[in-house]
Design an enzyme around this catalytic site. Sequence first.
Site, short mmCIF file in Angstrom:
data_model
loop_
_atom_site.label_atom_id
_atom_site.label_comp_id
_atom_site.label_asym_id
_atom_site.label_seq_id
_atom_site.Cartn_x
_atom_site.Cartn_y
_atom_site.Cartn_z
N ALA A 8 0.98 -1.35 -0.27
CA ALA A 8 -0.12 -0.05 0.20
C ALA A 8 0.85 1.23 0.28
CB ALA A 8 -0.96 0.11 1.49
N CYS A 9 0.46 2.54 -0.88
CA CYS A 9 0.79 3.16 -1.04
C CYS A 9 0.07 4.33 -1.02
CB CYS A 9 2.40 3.52 -2.61
SG CYS A 9 1.38 4.31 -3.59
N PRO A 10 0.93 5.32 -0.50
CA PRO A 10 -0.20 7.05 -0.23
C PRO A 10 -1.08 7.24 -1.27
CG PRO A 10 2.07 7.69 0.59
CD PRO A 10 1.81 5.96 -0.32
N GLY A 12 -1.71 4.55 -3.84
CA GLY A 12 -2.72 3.91 -4.11
C GLY A 12 -2.27 3.63 -5.35
N THR A 16 2.41 0.35 -5.23
CA THR A 16 1.04 -0.40 -4.80
C THR A 16 1.26 -1.85 -5.70
OG1 THR A 16 0.31 0.82 -3.78
CG2 THR A 16 -1.08 -1.28 -4.11
#
Length: 487
Positions: A8-10, A12, A16
């Site tokens: 999960a990245c900020p 998304g 991700t």
Amino acid sequence: MKFVAVTACPTGIAHTYMAAEALEQAARDRGDELSVETQGAAGSDPLSEQDIAAADAVILAADVGVGERDRFAGKPVVEASVKQAVDSAASLLERAATAEPARTGADADRSSPEPATKVSANASAGARLRQWLMTGVSYVIPFVAAGGLLIALSFALGGYQITEAPDVTERFDPASLTSWAALANQIGTAAFEFLVPVLAGFIAFAMAERPALVPGFVGGAAAVAVGAGFLGGLIAGLLAGGVVTGLRRIKVPSAVAGIMPVVVIPLFGSMVVGTLMFVVLGKPIAAAMTALTDWLNGLSGANAMLLGAVLGGMIAFDLGGPVNKVAYTFAVGGLTTGSETALEIMAAVMAAGMVPPLAMALAATVRAGAFSAAERESSRPAWLLGVSFITEGAIPFAASDPLRVIPSMIAGSASAGALSMFFGATLRAPHGGLFVLPLVGGPLLYAVAIVAGVLVAAAVVIAAKTFVGRGATSKERTPETEGAVAA
């Protein structure tokens, strides 16, 4: 071995899925089994209970809070950033293979008084703060995208005077283009009104789970009411998370415990946070926001170009990493002010973010002999990733030759950011790349800024690869590459 992972990245969007792909490839290379849950912008396909039960270890590669961490209780858990998963997935699997199971039961309860949250309690204070903030930002971005695009579309259809149109609930003509423009503007404006409450609510959520949502949203709404804006939302979210964390530590009789998360904590949390924001902190934060907005609006000429260059350089510095996200978050936060300079900053940041993949794709096409076969293969999707504002498309090139690629990308992105600010291009959408070009204020000059940045970055990286150590830069040198370099 069998592993499960969550990425999960900020935003998304890119990291991700790149992290998930890297982990899956590394697992195949090792002969292991791996199931990945991507908590991205498109939602998630949750891991099954059977996969979790059968897993020997869990990998959490995330820059934001991971939802439903309790699923992995008792399993060995390895945590890392998404960038670490992209760059060194094999080492994460090695760590997971030798990790010790998490303690459970009475021993864990005695040694871990902290309530469960979406962010690991084992992370450093700085890492936890960044994950809390990025969790809030990740939930805000879809609201900014929807609202910004609708407002930009309304201006494209009805002109900037559309903001003065009467309320569509009072007058709406389905046959009138102006009415549709007014409708888009008013829907977009409604979406924007959620930005600060959503930011505060999900920062609090990352800190103290669901009981903190109501105090967080209330604190964010209070920040809007007193004019504290984006900065007020950040502080309100952190306050709400801290207050709820404290309330959850209070020991209560079992008869009351059942209503604590749904009645008592939201009630007292909202009262405390709302009081602090309305009575104590709101006005000072609002004054700080006003000063920041006035400073931004006062930027012009060389000062504006310098800000654009700095933000552009930050965007390219780690290609989607923490420094990149700081610049991006600054730009997105400015959209809540609605000022002209804030819209120019958003345009500059997006222009800078498109440069690295496009520049590397161009360089690999023009000077193919300086790149390995794998890098030339990566250049094909880099074109699409670049025009889509997915800066991470340049990561394969930077990973194989960081000392020559990253400075080149910084030079190009800084040039694009500075020129965009100089030209006064504006943008309300936080994402979309060239696909939202028709909604950009000053689209032709904006395109010129992007092209100039791409040419600068491509020229610098070609020169670096030509004169600072000739030949292929990747660890993989093929006969085809050798022949091309010799030629």
